[in-house]
Write a protein that holds these residues in place. Structure first.
Motif, short mmCIF file in Angstrom:
data_model
loop_
_atom_site.label_atom_id
_atom_site.label_comp_id
_atom_site.label_asym_id
_atom_site.label_seq_id
_atom_site.Cartn_x
_atom_site.Cartn_y
_atom_site.Cartn_z
N TYR A 191 8.31 11.16 -15.75
CA TYR A 191 9.03 11.65 -17.07
C TYR A 191 9.96 12.66 -16.86
CZ TYR A 191 4.70 8.74 -18.58
OH TYR A 191 3.91 7.93 -18.70
N SER A 192 11.17 12.02 -16.57
CA SER A 192 12.47 12.73 -16.27
C SER A 192 12.96 13.65 -17.59
CB SER A 192 13.38 12.17 -15.56
OG SER A 192 14.22 11.17 -16.48
N MET A 193 12.86 12.96 -18.90
CA MET A 193 13.55 13.40 -19.87
C MET A 193 15.03 13.21 -19.62
SD MET A 193 10.76 13.74 -21.73
CE MET A 193 11.36 14.11 -23.28
N GLY A 194 15.47 12.30 -18.94
CA GLY A 194 16.98 12.18 -18.39
C GLY A 194 17.51 13.29 -17.82
N LYS A 195 16.58 14.34 -17.05
CA LYS A 195 16.97 15.45 -16.24
C LYS A 195 16.58 14.99 -14.80
CE LYS A 195 19.11 17.41 -19.76
NZ LYS A 195 20.52 17.42 -19.83
N SER A 196 17.38 15.42 -13.99
CA SER A 196 17.15 14.88 -12.58
C SER A 196 16.79 16.31 -11.44
CB SER A 196 18.00 14.17 -12.00
OG SER A 196 19.20 14.93 -11.78
N GLU A 197 17.11 17.52 -12.02
CA GLU A 197 17.03 18.40 -10.83
C GLU A 197 15.63 18.86 -10.34
OE1 GLU A 197 17.87 23.20 -10.48
OE2 GLU A 197 18.41 22.34 -12.11
N ASN A 198 14.64 18.80 -11.43
CA ASN A 198 13.15 19.32 -10.96
C ASN A 198 12.67 17.98 -10.29
OD1 ASN A 198 13.32 17.72 -13.49
ND2 ASN A 198 11.62 19.21 -14.35
N ILE A 199 13.00 16.88 -10.78
CA ILE A 199 12.34 15.58 -10.20
C ILE A 199 12.63 15.29 -8.86
CG2 ILE A 199 12.04 13.09 -10.47
CD1 ILE A 199 10.87 14.73 -12.84
N PRO A 239 14.06 4.08 -6.08
CA PRO A 239 13.18 3.49 -6.98
C PRO A 239 13.19 2.05 -7.33
CG PRO A 239 15.21 4.66 -8.18
CD PRO A 239 15.06 4.97 -6.55
N PRO A 240 12.20 1.47 -7.19
CA PRO A 240 12.47 -0.22 -7.36
C PRO A 240 12.65 -0.60 -8.80
CG PRO A 240 10.09 0.62 -7.20
CD PRO A 240 10.92 1.65 -6.93
N PHE A 241 12.16 0.41 -9.72
CA PHE A 241 12.48 0.27 -11.29
C PHE A 241 12.75 1.53 -11.95
CE2 PHE A 241 8.07 -0.24 -10.42
CZ PHE A 241 7.23 0.79 -11.22
N ILE A 242 13.45 1.59 -13.09
CA ILE A 242 13.62 2.46 -14.10
C ILE A 242 13.13 2.13 -15.46
CG2 ILE A 242 15.41 4.41 -14.87
CD1 ILE A 242 17.04 3.80 -12.26
N ASP A 243 12.36 2.96 -15.72
CA ASP A 243 11.98 2.71 -17.48
C ASP A 243 13.16 3.47 -18.35
OD1 ASP A 243 9.66 1.86 -16.34
OD2 ASP A 243 8.47 2.30 -18.28
N VAL A 244 13.50 2.70 -19.49
CA VAL A 244 14.27 3.11 -20.48
C VAL A 244 13.65 3.31 -21.95
CG1 VAL A 244 16.56 3.17 -21.60
CG2 VAL A 244 16.31 2.17 -19.35
N THR A 245 13.42 4.46 -22.35
CA THR A 245 12.62 4.64 -23.91
C THR A 245 13.49 3.84 -24.98
OG1 THR A 245 13.47 6.64 -24.36
CG2 THR A 245 11.66 6.73 -22.86
N THR A 246 12.69 3.67 -25.94
CA THR A 246 13.17 3.25 -27.18
C THR A 246 12.83 4.02 -28.31
OG1 THR A 246 13.36 0.95 -26.30
CG2 THR A 246 13.39 1.33 -28.65
N GLY A 286 0.76 -1.22 0.06
CA GLY A 286 -0.04 0.14 0.01
C GLY A 286 0.91 1.18 0.01
N LYS A 287 1.97 1.17 0.18
CA LYS A 287 3.06 2.33 0.07
C LYS A 287 2.98 2.65 -1.30
CE LYS A 287 7.65 3.91 1.08
NZ LYS A 287 8.90 3.71 1.71
N THR A 288 3.19 4.25 -1.53
CA THR A 288 3.35 4.45 -2.74
C THR A 288 4.93 4.60 -3.14
OG1 THR A 288 1.50 5.79 -2.94
CG2 THR A 288 3.07 6.51 -4.40
N LEU A 289 5.36 3.94 -4.41
CA LEU A 289 6.68 3.68 -4.68
C LEU A 289 7.04 5.09 -5.70
CD1 LEU A 289 6.59 0.03 -5.45
CD2 LEU A 289 7.50 0.87 -3.37
N PHE A 290 8.34 5.16 -5.93
CA PHE A 290 8.75 6.25 -6.73
C PHE A 290 9.48 5.46 -7.96
CE2 PHE A 290 12.78 8.44 -7.88
CZ PHE A 290 12.41 9.55 -8.47
N SER A 291 9.28 5.93 -9.14
CA SER A 291 10.13 5.49 -10.22
C SER A 291 9.95 6.36 -11.25
CB SER A 291 9.21 4.32 -10.97
OG SER A 291 8.19 4.57 -11.61
N PHE A 292 10.84 6.41 -12.43
CA PHE A 292 11.06 7.50 -13.28
C PHE A 292 11.62 6.89 -14.42
CE2 PHE A 292 14.99 7.06 -11.13
CZ PHE A 292 15.98 7.13 -11.84
N GLU A 293 11.46 7.56 -15.79
CA GLU A 293 11.63 7.11 -17.04
C GLU A 293 12.87 8.09 -17.61
OE1 GLU A 293 8.03 6.27 -19.72
OE2 GLU A 293 8.95 7.81 -21.00
N ILE A 294 13.77 7.43 -18.15
CA ILE A 294 14.81 8.17 -18.98
C ILE A 294 14.88 7.89 -20.37
CG2 ILE A 294 16.25 8.14 -16.86
CD1 ILE A 294 18.10 5.51 -18.12
#
Length: 328
Positions: A312-320, A54-61, A22-30
Motif C-alpha cells: 500500500y504505497s499511498m502514491g509515494k514510492s521512496e519507502n516502497i 510489477p505484473p499489475f498495479i491497483d488503483v483505488t476508487t 512459485g516465485k513471489t511477485l511484486f505489486s503495489f496500490e496507488i
C-alpha cells in the motif's frame, strides 16, 4: 510511416501467479490525484518501482463526500462530490504508459448497480480484465454503512453482479452477447477480521461466500504481525477457500500511525514495533523503522511462499523502493 506500438494482451492476476511458478511477485496500490492535480506526480512515484517488474498495479476508487460552499448571507450549501475522480482513466493511462495490467477498485458505496455495470463495460472495452470488488467505507457523517439507493449492499452482492456479467447477464436488457466480459475478481480479506464482524469465524464464512459467488483471489488488509496472516490462511484453507491469498503490506511512517491504524482498521501493532517507534525522535527515524519492519515482514512472507507481496504505497514510492530493493 510510423509503426504502431502494440501492448501485450491483458492477463488475469491468477494467470500471472500461475506463470510465476512459485516465485513471489511484486505489486503495489496507488491513489488517484485529487481534482486539479497533475498526473505527472503519480508517474514520478511509479517510475522508480517499475524496475521490480510489477505484473499489475491497483488503483483505488474514492466514494462521494460532502463539501460545503458559502452562499450569500453566510449560508452554507452542502453538495456531494468526488474529490479523486478518474480511477478508470488513471488505469487506462498507466496501462498505456507502462504496458502493465491495472486493477480498478469497484465499490458498493457511492455507486448504483447501473453505474457499476457501465464502469465494468468500459473496463472491458479498455482491455482491463481484473477488478477489485469492495464494499467501501461508510461516509464520514455515518455511524454505519448505508448503501447507495439502487446500489449493492455488500461486497458479495457486487461479486455476484460481476460474475453474472461475465456470464452475459446484464441488469435489465436481454442481449445477444457475443463478447462476454471475463473479469478476474479480487476481494478483501482481513487477517484480524473486519472491524464490523462479530467474530473471526463469521468473517471467514463471509469470505467463503464471496469465493463461492465468483471471487478469484484475495488481497488482505494490512497487518504488522505475520503470524496473523499465517493463521488467517490456515483457517481459510480449513473451510475450503483455495484461491490465492495475497498479503497486503503497509510500512508505518509517522508517529500518529500508532493510534490511527488500530482505530480505523481494527488491527494490532506488535509491542516490539511500538517500542522501536517510541524510541524515535522524529518522523524520519520512524519512517526508517517502518521500512526495516516491512523488509523483515516481506522476507519472512517470501520464504513462506506467498504468491505476491502487495504494498500500500499511498502514491509515494521512496519507502516502497527501499523495501523492494532489499526483497526482490
Amino acid at each position: 510511416m510510423v509503426e504502431p506500438k502494440y501492448s501485450r494482451l491483458s492477463m488475469k492476476v491468477t494467470k500471472h501467479i500461475e506463470e510465476a511458478k512459485g516465485k513471489t511477485l511484486f505489486s503495489f496500490e496507488i491513489i488517484p490525484p485529487r481534482k486539479g492535480k497533475s498526473i505527472q506526480e503519480l508517474y514520478n512515484n511509479i517510475d522508480p518501482l517499475m524496475e521490480f517488474c510489477p505484473p499489475f498495479i491497483d488503483v483505488t476508487t474514492s466514494r462521494e463526500e460532502y463539501v460545503y460552499t458559502e452562499k450569500s448571507g453566510g449560508l452554507l450549501e452542502r453538495k456531494l462530490t468526488r474529490m479523486r475522480p478518474g480511477s478508470l482513466g488513471i488505469c487506462a493511462s498507466i496501462k498505456h504508459k507502462y504496458n502493465v495490467d491495472t486493477i480498478p477498485h469497484v465499490l458498493c458505496g457511492g455507486f448504483t448497480k447501473e453505474e457499476t455495470e457501465y464502469l465494468l463495460v468500459d473496463c472491458h472495452y479498455l482491455g482491463i480484465d481484473n477488478v477489485m470488488a469492495l464494499r467501501g467505507y461508510m461516509m464520514r457523517h455515518e455511524s454505519t454503512f448505508n448503501p447507495t439507493t439502487g446500489g449493492n449492499m455488500y461486497a458479495s452482492d457486487l461479486v455476484s453482479q460481476i460474475d453474472l456479467l461475465n456470464r452475459g447477464v446484464y441488469l435489465h436488457e436481454l442481449l445477444d452477447v457475443d463478447n462476454n466480459t471475463d473479469f478476474c475478481i479480487g476481494v478483501a480479506g482481513y487477517p484480524e477480521k473486519h472491524i464490523e464482524s462479530p467474530s473471526m469465524a463469521y468473517d471467514l464464512r463471509k469470505l467463503k461466500e464471496k469465493v463461492e459467488l465468483g471471487a478469484d483471489y484475495v488481497v488482505t488488509q494490512m497487518f504488522f504481525d505475520n503470524q496473523s496472516y499465517f493463521d488467517f490462511v490456515e483457517s481459510a484453507r480449513k473451510i475450503g477457500i483455495t484461491i490465492p491469498i495475497i498479503p497486503g503490506i503497509k510500512p508505518l511512517s509517522i508517529a500518529k500511525h500508532l493510534q490511527l491504524l488500530p482505530k480505523f482498521f481494527s488491527i494490532n501493532l506488535p509491542d516490539d514495533l511500538i517500542s522501536e517507534v517510541e524510541k524515535c525522535k522524529n518522523d524520519k527515524a520512524i519512517r526508517q523503522v517502518g521500512i526495516e519492519w516491512a523488509i523483515e515482514q516481506s522476507l519472512q512472507l517470501q520464504s513462506y511462499g506467498v504468491p505476491v507481496l502487495h504494498y500500500y504505497s499511498m502514491g509515494k514510492s521512496e519507502n516502497i523502493k527501499q523495501i523492494a530493493s532489499a526483497v526482490f
